[in-house]
Design a protein around this motif. Sequence first.
Motif, PDB file in Angstrom:
ATOM      1  N   TYR A  43      20.444  54.220  41.317  1.00  0.00           N
ATOM      2  CA  TYR A  43      20.118  53.026  42.095  1.00  0.00           C
ATOM      3  C   TYR A  43      19.001  53.302  43.094  1.00  0.00           C
ATOM      4  CZ  TYR A  43      22.839  55.095  45.944  1.00  0.00           C
ATOM      5  OH  TYR A  43      23.297  55.924  46.944  1.00  0.00           O
ATOM      6  N   ARG A  44      18.352  52.222  43.511  1.00  0.00           N
ATOM      7  CA  ARG A  44      17.283  52.284  44.498  1.00  0.00           C
ATOM      8  C   ARG A  44      17.893  52.269  45.894  1.00  0.00           C
ATOM      9  NH1 ARG A  44      12.509  49.625  42.999  1.00  0.00           N
ATOM     10  NH2 ARG A  44      11.968  49.596  45.219  1.00  0.00           N
ATOM     11  N   LYS A  45      17.784  53.382  46.597  1.00  0.00           N
ATOM     12  CA  LYS A  45      18.348  53.457  47.941  1.00  0.00           C
ATOM     13  C   LYS A  45      17.656  52.495  48.904  1.00  0.00           C
ATOM     14  CE  LYS A  45      17.756  57.966  48.185  1.00  0.00           C
ATOM     15  NZ  LYS A  45      17.789  59.368  48.684  1.00  0.00           N
ATOM     16  N   ASP A  46      16.355  52.294  48.712  1.00  0.00           N
ATOM     17  CA  ASP A  46      15.631  51.406  49.620  1.00  0.00           C
ATOM     18  C   ASP A  46      16.068  49.954  49.443  1.00  0.00           C
ATOM     19  OD1 ASP A  46      14.448  51.564  47.042  1.00  0.00           O
ATOM     20  OD2 ASP A  46      12.573  50.727  47.799  1.00  0.00           O
ATOM     21  N   LEU A  47      16.296  49.540  48.198  1.00  0.00           N
ATOM     22  CA  LEU A  47      16.737  48.168  47.953  1.00  0.00           C
ATOM     23  C   LEU A  47      18.185  47.959  48.398  1.00  0.00           C
ATOM     24  CD1 LEU A  47      15.170  47.382  44.447  1.00  0.00           C
ATOM     25  CD2 LEU A  47      14.279  46.852  46.733  1.00  0.00           C
ATOM     26  N   PHE A  52      14.247  62.176  34.868  1.00  0.00           N
ATOM     27  CA  PHE A  52      13.074  61.345  34.585  1.00  0.00           C
ATOM     28  C   PHE A  52      12.821  60.326  35.700  1.00  0.00           C
ATOM     29  CE2 PHE A  52      14.874  62.298  30.260  1.00  0.00           C
ATOM     30  CZ  PHE A  52      14.006  63.349  30.002  1.00  0.00           C
ATOM     31  N   VAL A  53      13.882  59.788  36.289  1.00  0.00           N
ATOM     32  CA  VAL A  53      13.676  58.782  37.342  1.00  0.00           C
ATOM     33  C   VAL A  53      13.317  59.424  38.672  1.00  0.00           C
ATOM     34  CG1 VAL A  53      15.173  57.091  36.210  1.00  0.00           C
ATOM     35  CG2 VAL A  53      16.144  58.627  37.938  1.00  0.00           C
ATOM     36  N   THR A  54      13.516  60.739  38.802  1.00  0.00           N
ATOM     37  CA  THR A  54      13.174  61.429  40.050  1.00  0.00           C
ATOM     38  C   THR A  54      11.928  62.294  39.916  1.00  0.00           C
ATOM     39  OG1 THR A  54      14.694  63.243  39.505  1.00  0.00           O
ATOM     40  CG2 THR A  54      15.556  61.455  40.884  1.00  0.00           C
ATOM     41  N   ASN A  55      11.269  62.212  38.763  1.00  0.00           N
ATOM     42  CA  ASN A  55      10.057  62.996  38.546  1.00  0.00           C
ATOM     43  C   ASN A  55       8.846  62.196  39.027  1.00  0.00           C
ATOM     44  OD1 ASN A  55       7.784  64.303  37.522  1.00  0.00           O
ATOM     45  ND2 ASN A  55       8.834  64.979  35.680  1.00  0.00           N
ATOM     46  N   PRO A  56       8.191  62.631  40.086  1.00  0.00           N
ATOM     47  CA  PRO A  56       7.095  61.827  40.652  1.00  0.00           C
ATOM     48  C   PRO A  56       5.909  61.646  39.709  1.00  0.00           C
ATOM     49  CG  PRO A  56       7.223  63.988  41.709  1.00  0.00           C
ATOM     50  CD  PRO A  56       8.438  63.856  40.863  1.00  0.00           C
ATOM     51  N   THR A  57       5.809  62.494  38.706  1.00  0.00           N
ATOM     52  CA  THR A  57       4.724  62.331  37.732  1.00  0.00           C
ATOM     53  C   THR A  57       4.908  61.070  36.904  1.00  0.00           C
ATOM     54  OG1 THR A  57       4.472  64.738  37.590  1.00  0.00           O
ATOM     55  CG2 THR A  57       3.518  63.434  35.810  1.00  0.00           C
ATOM     56  N   ASP A  58       6.169  60.726  36.622  1.00  0.00           N
ATOM     57  CA  ASP A  58       6.459  59.606  35.727  1.00  0.00           C
ATOM     58  C   ASP A  58       7.065  58.396  36.427  1.00  0.00           C
ATOM     59  OD1 ASP A  58       5.720  61.180  33.459  1.00  0.00           O
ATOM     60  OD2 ASP A  58       7.655  62.198  33.614  1.00  0.00           O
ATOM     61  N   LEU A  82      14.711  52.900  30.922  1.00  0.00           N
ATOM     62  CA  LEU A  82      14.093  53.990  31.681  1.00  0.00           C
ATOM     63  C   LEU A  82      12.730  53.561  32.199  1.00  0.00           C
ATOM     64  CD1 LEU A  82      13.756  56.915  32.665  1.00  0.00           C
ATOM     65  CD2 LEU A  82      12.999  57.506  30.346  1.00  0.00           C
ATOM     66  N   SER A  83      11.932  52.957  31.347  1.00  0.00           N
ATOM     67  CA  SER A  83      10.605  52.497  31.757  1.00  0.00           C
ATOM     68  C   SER A  83      10.695  51.440  32.853  1.00  0.00           C
ATOM     69  CB  SER A  83       9.854  51.938  30.544  1.00  0.00           C
ATOM     70  OG  SER A  83       8.580  51.458  30.911  1.00  0.00           O
ATOM     71  N   LEU A  84      11.639  50.506  32.704  1.00  0.00           N
ATOM     72  CA  LEU A  84      11.818  49.479  33.729  1.00  0.00           C
ATOM     73  C   LEU A  84      12.187  50.097  35.073  1.00  0.00           C
ATOM     74  CD1 LEU A  84      13.763  46.774  31.679  1.00  0.00           C
ATOM     75  CD2 LEU A  84      11.505  46.469  32.727  1.00  0.00           C
ATOM     76  N   PHE A  85      13.097  51.056  35.049  1.00  0.00           N
ATOM     77  CA  PHE A  85      13.527  51.672  36.303  1.00  0.00           C
ATOM     78  C   PHE A  85      12.385  52.465  36.929  1.00  0.00           C
ATOM     79  CE2 PHE A  85      15.670  54.441  39.255  1.00  0.00           C
ATOM     80  CZ  PHE A  85      16.739  53.692  39.719  1.00  0.00           C
ATOM     81  N   GLN A  86      11.677  53.232  36.109  1.00  0.00           N
ATOM     82  CA  GLN A  86      10.594  54.065  36.638  1.00  0.00           C
ATOM     83  C   GLN A  86       9.473  53.234  37.267  1.00  0.00           C
ATOM     84  OE1 GLN A  86       9.698  56.320  33.040  1.00  0.00           O
ATOM     85  NE2 GLN A  86      10.488  58.182  33.974  1.00  0.00           N
ATOM     86  N   THR A  87       9.298  52.017  36.789  1.00  0.00           N
ATOM     87  CA  THR A  87       8.230  51.164  37.320  1.00  0.00           C
ATOM     88  C   THR A  87       8.723  50.218  38.412  1.00  0.00           C
ATOM     89  OG1 THR A  87       8.579  49.637  35.449  1.00  0.00           O
ATOM     90  CG2 THR A  87       6.822  51.258  35.236  1.00  0.00           C
ATOM     91  N   GLY A  88       9.928  50.469  38.920  1.00  0.00           N
ATOM     92  CA  GLY A  88      10.411  49.741  40.086  1.00  0.00           C
ATOM     93  C   GLY A  88      11.005  48.379  39.813  1.00  0.00           C
ATOM     94  N   ILE A 132      20.120  44.709  38.082  1.00  0.00           N
ATOM     95  CA  ILE A 132      20.834  45.577  37.159  1.00  0.00           C
ATOM     96  C   ILE A 132      20.104  45.656  35.830  1.00  0.00           C
ATOM     97  CG2 ILE A 132      22.329  43.713  36.293  1.00  0.00           C
ATOM     98  CD1 ILE A 132      23.663  47.230  36.993  1.00  0.00           C
ATOM     99  N   CYS A 133      20.010  46.847  35.282  1.00  0.00           N
ATOM    100  CA  CYS A 133      19.481  47.062  33.930  1.00  0.00           C
ATOM    101  C   CYS A 133      20.544  47.802  33.124  1.00  0.00           C
ATOM    102  CB  CYS A 133      18.195  47.879  33.973  1.00  0.00           C
ATOM    103  SG  CYS A 133      16.781  46.998  34.662  1.00  0.00           S
TER     104      CYS A 133
END
Length: 434
Positions: free
Chosen positions: A142-146, A268-274, A248-254, A180-181
């Motif tokens: 989950y997004r801690k900021d949201l 993958f969701v915590t890798n700043p490259t992706d 995964l793509s949806l989550f990584q792109t916010g 939610i996704c």
Amino acid sequence: MTFLARALMGATALTLVAGPALAEKLTIATVNNGDMIRMQKLTDDFTAKNPDIELEWVTLEENVLRQRVTQDIAAKGGQFDVMTIGTYEVPIWGAQDWLVSLNDLPADYDVDDLLPAIRSGLTVDGNLYAAPFYGESSMVMYRKDLMEKAGLTMPEAPTWDFIKEAAAAMTDKDNEVYGICLRGKAGWGENMAFLTAMGNSFGARWFDEEWKPQFDSQAWSDTLTFYLDLMNSYGPPGASSNGFNENLSLFQTGKCGMWIDATVAASFVTNPTDSQVADKVGFALAPDKGLGKRGNWLWAWSLAIPAGSDSVDAAKKFVAWATSKDYTALVASKEGWANVPPGTRTSLYENAEYAKVPFAKMTIDSINAADPKSPTVDPVPYTGVQFVAIPEFAGIATQVGQEFSAALAGQQSAADALAKAQSLTADEMEAAGY
């Protein structure tokens, strides 16, 4: 066009790792997940140590991979020397003598270091029939900021009711942020993996103790109705086409406030490259309904050798390399500890460096919380958490998954989807002699 031709044209990435003339060639079938793609990029290490072995990769989308390897091994086609298969296939195929035993892997492989829950799922009558490349359960990302913006705090062990409340609070469709996704793509290992595990926490089960299908139960009605309402109200558009990689793509792109899926996604969701939200991700256990079961599964993507391979010794060398402690250390040296394949070895979770990874403890706690021998609230005649460990399950669950995906797409009601699921499952089980 045949299914095989479509699969090859649409989903196959074929690469060769060059070897010397007269090298023995291994054909390896694998899934297009990030950890497997990383493995292919690191195989220079293997070929340097084994210059007489050449590697050919067949990389496929998850549903296509399952169809291809199942068709090949059942027909004794001999297309592959190493197959990437899961915890569902291994015990069934091992019992059929379709797989080569791995009991003779070298002593330095340290088979006793494999996590007991993972190893037992890959063992039949004392024979290890596959080596785990990575193990997983499922959890909430989950997004801690949201969550903070919504004025909520994610519990370490949330309920489904809290998840719905949080999804509503985090949804901002004007800015393409969905609370939610979840998986909606049809497939026994796609939407049905998620919904079966979710159903366990709602008190649902596939069959009662007499093998009678249970889709006409209140528990399944509650499960599917809750899922559809959650996704239709707070999920992204087109969710009936979304599987692991799409979410995964949806989550990584916010675009997702929360995503409940495989623990392996954490790297993958915590890798700043992706990931555009890499520094904003928190983790929690999969939700429950207060009935004593959480909606999390147990799985391992593993490497196995089909009995029809003509290159068994070379295949064993590759399997041992790819699932070894040395491979873990190789990934750590190249990509960092957060990116090593998780969930397979006790020693990884005893490693002080890995303990610093923010999702390490949640992953192992989730794996340990899943019990394939007692997956449901009420007794059942089967084992398996997000699947039923019988040969007929894959075909039946794929059909059921199509009905549930159609309901998510708005093509039919939950009641109609469940009625069709009950009928088709009963017919298939009767035809199979249960």
